[in-house]
Design a protein around this motif. Structure first.
Motif, PDB file in Angstrom:
ATOM      1  N   ARG A 179      26.911  56.072   0.828  1.00 32.38           N
ATOM      2  CA  ARG A 179      26.065  54.804   1.516  1.00 32.38           C
ATOM      3  C   ARG A 179      25.611  54.152   2.101  1.00 32.38           C
ATOM      4  O   ARG A 179      24.881  54.374   2.973  1.00 32.38           O
ATOM      5  N   THR A 180      27.004  54.681   3.154  1.00 36.84           N
ATOM      6  CA  THR A 180      26.896  54.316   5.197  1.00 36.84           C
ATOM      7  C   THR A 180      25.277  55.140   5.285  1.00 36.84           C
ATOM      8  O   THR A 180      24.765  54.865   6.324  1.00 36.84           O
ATOM      9  N   ILE A 181      25.499  56.579   4.659  1.00 34.60           N
ATOM     10  CA  ILE A 181      24.276  57.799   5.475  1.00 34.60           C
ATOM     11  C   ILE A 181      23.126  56.581   5.013  1.00 34.60           C
ATOM     12  O   ILE A 181      22.351  57.323   5.801  1.00 34.60           O
ATOM     13  N   VAL A 182      22.718  56.527   4.035  1.00 37.40           N
ATOM     14  CA  VAL A 182      21.339  56.235   3.191  1.00 37.40           C
ATOM     15  C   VAL A 182      21.374  54.942   3.689  1.00 37.40           C
ATOM     16  O   VAL A 182      19.655  54.986   4.213  1.00 37.40           O
ATOM     17  N   GLU A 183      22.059  54.115   4.439  1.00 38.38           N
ATOM     18  CA  GLU A 183      21.899  52.961   4.378  1.00 38.38           C
ATOM     19  C   GLU A 183      21.106  52.760   6.146  1.00 38.38           C
ATOM     20  O   GLU A 183      20.434  52.291   6.721  1.00 38.38           O
ATOM     21  N   ARG A 184      21.556  53.717   6.405  1.00 35.45           N
ATOM     22  CA  ARG A 184      20.773  54.102   7.893  1.00 35.45           C
ATOM     23  C   ARG A 184      19.877  54.568   7.836  1.00 35.45           C
ATOM     24  O   ARG A 184      18.755  54.307   8.969  1.00 35.45           O
ATOM     25  N   LEU A 185      19.404  55.484   7.285  1.00 35.19           N
ATOM     26  CA  LEU A 185      18.063  56.532   6.475  1.00 35.19           C
ATOM     27  C   LEU A 185      17.108  55.114   6.561  1.00 35.19           C
ATOM     28  O   LEU A 185      16.043  55.409   6.793  1.00 35.19           O
ATOM     29  N   ARG A 186      17.443  53.794   5.777  1.00 37.96           N
ATOM     30  CA  ARG A 186      16.577  53.410   5.085  1.00 37.96           C
ATOM     31  C   ARG A 186      15.597  52.980   5.596  1.00 37.96           C
ATOM     32  O   ARG A 186      14.066  52.533   5.836  1.00 37.96           O
ATOM     33  N   PRO A 187      15.378  52.144   7.111  1.00 38.08           N
ATOM     34  CA  PRO A 187      14.745  51.471   7.950  1.00 38.08           C
ATOM     35  C   PRO A 187      13.745  52.542   8.572  1.00 38.08           C
ATOM     36  O   PRO A 187      12.876  51.933   8.772  1.00 38.08           O
ATOM     37  N   LEU A 188      14.067  54.010   8.266  1.00 42.76           N
ATOM     38  CA  LEU A 188      13.191  54.873   8.496  1.00 42.76           C
ATOM     39  C   LEU A 188      11.840  55.144   7.694  1.00 42.76           C
ATOM     40  O   LEU A 188      11.383  55.710   8.531  1.00 42.76           O
ATOM     41  N   SER A 189      12.381  55.706   7.133  1.00 41.33           N
ATOM     42  CA  SER A 189      11.313  55.660   5.618  1.00 41.33           C
ATOM     43  C   SER A 189      11.963  54.858   4.179  1.00 41.33           C
ATOM     44  O   SER A 189      12.765  54.813   4.125  1.00 41.33           O
ATOM     45  N   ASP A 190      11.338  55.255   3.569  1.00 36.59           N
ATOM     46  CA  ASP A 190      10.450  54.584   2.143  1.00 36.59           C
ATOM     47  C   ASP A 190      10.802  55.731   1.063  1.00 36.59           C
ATOM     48  O   ASP A 190      11.898  55.608   0.213  1.00 36.59           O
ATOM     49  N   ILE A 206      15.099  62.744   5.624  1.00 38.10           N
ATOM     50  CA  ILE A 206      13.550  61.898   5.665  1.00 38.10           C
ATOM     51  C   ILE A 206      12.628  62.804   6.398  1.00 38.10           C
ATOM     52  O   ILE A 206      13.497  62.871   6.878  1.00 38.10           O
ATOM     53  N   ASN A 207      11.635  62.146   5.732  1.00 37.63           N
ATOM     54  CA  ASN A 207      10.320  63.332   7.069  1.00 37.63           C
ATOM     55  C   ASN A 207       9.374  62.382   7.204  1.00 37.63           C
ATOM     56  O   ASN A 207       8.310  62.134   6.068  1.00 37.63           O
ATOM     57  N   ASP A 209       6.184  61.233  10.347  1.00 37.02           N
ATOM     58  CA  ASP A 209       5.279  61.320  10.903  1.00 37.02           C
ATOM     59  C   ASP A 209       5.966  61.029  12.689  1.00 37.02           C
ATOM     60  O   ASP A 209       5.604  62.189  13.906  1.00 37.02           O
ATOM     61  N   THR A 210       7.369  60.037  12.618  1.00 36.57           N
ATOM     62  CA  THR A 210       7.905  60.116  14.165  1.00 36.57           C
ATOM     63  C   THR A 210       8.874  60.561  13.430  1.00 36.57           C
ATOM     64  O   THR A 210       9.378  60.616  14.832  1.00 36.57           O
ATOM     65  N   VAL A 211       9.215  60.360  12.462  1.00 38.82           N
ATOM     66  CA  VAL A 211      10.690  61.469  12.692  1.00 38.82           C
ATOM     67  C   VAL A 211      11.363  62.064  11.683  1.00 38.82           C
ATOM     68  O   VAL A 211      10.639  62.542  10.574  1.00 38.82           O
ATOM     69  N   LYS A 212      12.186  63.107  11.630  1.00 33.15           N
ATOM     70  CA  LYS A 212      12.775  64.304  10.436  1.00 33.15           C
ATOM     71  C   LYS A 212      13.805  64.153  10.743  1.00 33.15           C
ATOM     72  O   LYS A 212      14.689  64.963  11.878  1.00 33.15           O
ATOM     73  N   LEU A 213      14.631  63.925   9.365  1.00 30.26           N
ATOM     74  CA  LEU A 213      15.783  63.810   9.514  1.00 30.26           C
ATOM     75  C   LEU A 213      16.747  64.773   7.939  1.00 30.26           C
ATOM     76  O   LEU A 213      16.108  64.687   7.125  1.00 30.26           O
ATOM     77  N   GLU A 214      18.386  65.418   8.418  1.00 30.00           N
ATOM     78  CA  GLU A 214      18.377  66.022   7.320  1.00 30.00           C
ATOM     79  C   GLU A 214      20.114  66.083   7.484  1.00 30.00           C
ATOM     80  O   GLU A 214      20.486  66.762   8.397  1.00 30.00           O
ATOM     81  N   VAL A 234      12.829  60.425  -3.997  1.00 26.65           N
ATOM     82  CA  VAL A 234      12.992  59.431  -4.709  1.00 26.65           C
ATOM     83  C   VAL A 234      12.622  58.011  -3.659  1.00 26.65           C
ATOM     84  O   VAL A 234      12.836  58.252  -2.660  1.00 26.65           O
ATOM     85  N   SER A 235      12.410  56.479  -4.150  1.00 22.45           N
ATOM     86  CA  SER A 235      12.375  55.301  -3.323  1.00 22.45           C
ATOM     87  C   SER A 235      13.810  55.822  -3.126  1.00 22.45           C
ATOM     88  O   SER A 235      14.680  55.176  -3.259  1.00 22.45           O
ATOM     89  N   ILE A 236      14.125  55.032  -1.946  1.00 24.95           N
ATOM     90  CA  ILE A 236      15.122  55.297  -0.955  1.00 24.95           C
ATOM     91  C   ILE A 236      15.979  53.719  -1.217  1.00 24.95           C
ATOM     92  O   ILE A 236      17.031  53.930  -1.552  1.00 24.95           O
ATOM     93  N   ARG A 237      14.846  52.724  -1.807  1.00 28.19           N
ATOM     94  CA  ARG A 237      15.624  51.903  -2.470  1.00 28.19           C
ATOM     95  C   ARG A 237      16.897  52.096  -3.740  1.00 28.19           C
ATOM     96  O   ARG A 237      17.448  51.501  -3.731  1.00 28.19           O
ATOM     97  N   SER A 238      15.703  52.654  -4.633  1.00 28.87           N
ATOM     98  CA  SER A 238      16.220  53.092  -5.435  1.00 28.87           C
ATOM     99  C   SER A 238      17.199  53.768  -5.524  1.00 28.87           C
ATOM    100  O   SER A 238      18.707  53.039  -6.122  1.00 28.87           O
ATOM    101  N   PHE A 239      17.466  54.576  -4.827  1.00 31.29           N
ATOM    102  CA  PHE A 239      19.213  55.672  -4.616  1.00 31.29           C
ATOM    103  C   PHE A 239      20.544  54.777  -4.083  1.00 31.29           C
ATOM    104  O   PHE A 239      20.659  54.463  -4.278  1.00 31.29           O
ATOM    105  N   LEU A 240      19.287  53.513  -3.023  1.00 30.83           N
ATOM    106  CA  LEU A 240      20.699  52.564  -2.561  1.00 30.83           C
ATOM    107  C   LEU A 240      21.440  52.170  -3.709  1.00 30.83           C
ATOM    108  O   LEU A 240      22.696  51.426  -3.701  1.00 30.83           O
TER     109      LEU A 240
END
Length: 290
Positions: A179-190, A206-207, A209-214, A234-240
């Motif tokens: 959850r700590t990791i996904v919460e940091r990704l949430r502002p960057l992608s849906d 997440i992937n 136009d402006t960022v790609k993180l793994e 999946v929806s990042i909000r659903s996963f959270l």
């Protein structure tokens, strides 16, 4: 129709409802002679997420009595928030270290009884707490939760989502760390990509136009086998919202049905002697960037 039980394990009951309350305002509860089911299956849920949980009666209750004309099963709908409030009233027996300060009232309940009742022609799930106040007096506290009892013809229509056989199963890392990791990704992608293979590799990415993180984990519970990665977006909000189940999780298994859905099994206790399991279904989303 009769139902009465003593809640032997209030903390687990509380954390179970705490996990599903984040999904939708109302949930479905089904009681049978041997199991309790808690279901959130509203199509309007964020990202289409659903949860179907089943808990063994002897994990949660004692003095359990149920009787109905529907094979001794009772299905009802109620407010998850109201149910949490009732369980919170049972004092420190409902508390864990993370919530204790917010929910301990001025008495300690030695016994919590849950029963089906009717008050002013309204069906309720009635909670009666018996205990001792901090000044030493005997205390009885009652808390009623309004319910709607489902007809057997309605409850018979309840079915878990049909999914193809998963291509991959992996053991998830601790959900609180995820959850700590996904919460940091949430502002960057849906949209969050879940990838895994049967060699125990798990990737979250997440992937845009402006960022790609793994982020990648290895040795997630499987011996070395073919390394092909399978993916579900999946929806990042659903996963959270799923990750809120860290409050009950001892072991969690992720299954991926490639490009169809993610199925997540959250076990109450260790798998070998689990008292129950929450099954989350998160459908894939269509994203043009992947």
């Amino acid at each position: 129709m009769r139902f009465r039980a003593t809640i032997e394990n209030v903390p687990i009951f509380y954390r179970l409802i705490q996990a599903v309350e984040k999904l939708q305002k109302k949930c479905i509860m089904k009681f049978t002679e041997i199991e309790m089911h808690v279901i959130c299956n509203d199509d309007a849920n964020e990202g289409g997420i659903q949860v179907w949980s089943v808990v063994k009666v002897d994990t949660m209750f004692t003095s359990y009595r149920i009787q109905s004309n529907a094979n001794n099963a009772i299905t009802l709908t109620l407010s998850a928030e109201a149910l949490l409030s009732a369980l919170r009233s049972s004092s420190s027996s409902a508390s864990s270290s993370s919530v204790a300060a917010a929910i301990i009232p001025s008495y300690d309940a030695d016994e919590v009884v849950m029963k089906l009742a009717k008050k002013n022609e309204q069906a309720v799930l009635s909670f009666e707490m018996y205990g001792i106040s901090r000044s030493g007096r005997k205390v009885r506290v009652a808390h009623d939760v309004r319910i709607d009892v489902m007809r057997p013809t309605e409850s018979d229509k309840l079915h878990e989502p049909r999914c193809p056989d998963p291509e991959v199963h992996v053991l998830l890392p601790p959900l609180l760390k995820l959850r700590t990791i996904v919460e940091r990704l949430r502002p960057l992608s849906d949209v969050l990509a879940l990838r895994a293979n049967n060699s125990g590799v798990l990737q979250l990415s997440i992937n845009t136009d402006t960022v790609k993180l793994e982020t990648q984990w290895v040795k997630c519970g499987n011996p070395p086998t073919p390394t092909k990665l399978f993916c579900v977006l999946v929806s990042i909000r659903s996963f959270l919202k799923f990750l809120n189940s860290h409050v009950v999780s001892a072991t969690t298994i992720l299954c991926l049905c490639h490009n169809h859905c993610a199925i997540l099994y959250v076990y109450i206790g260790e798998i070998a002697d689990a008292g129950g399991v929450l099954t989350y279904y998160i459908p894939t989303v269509i994203d043009g960037d992947e």
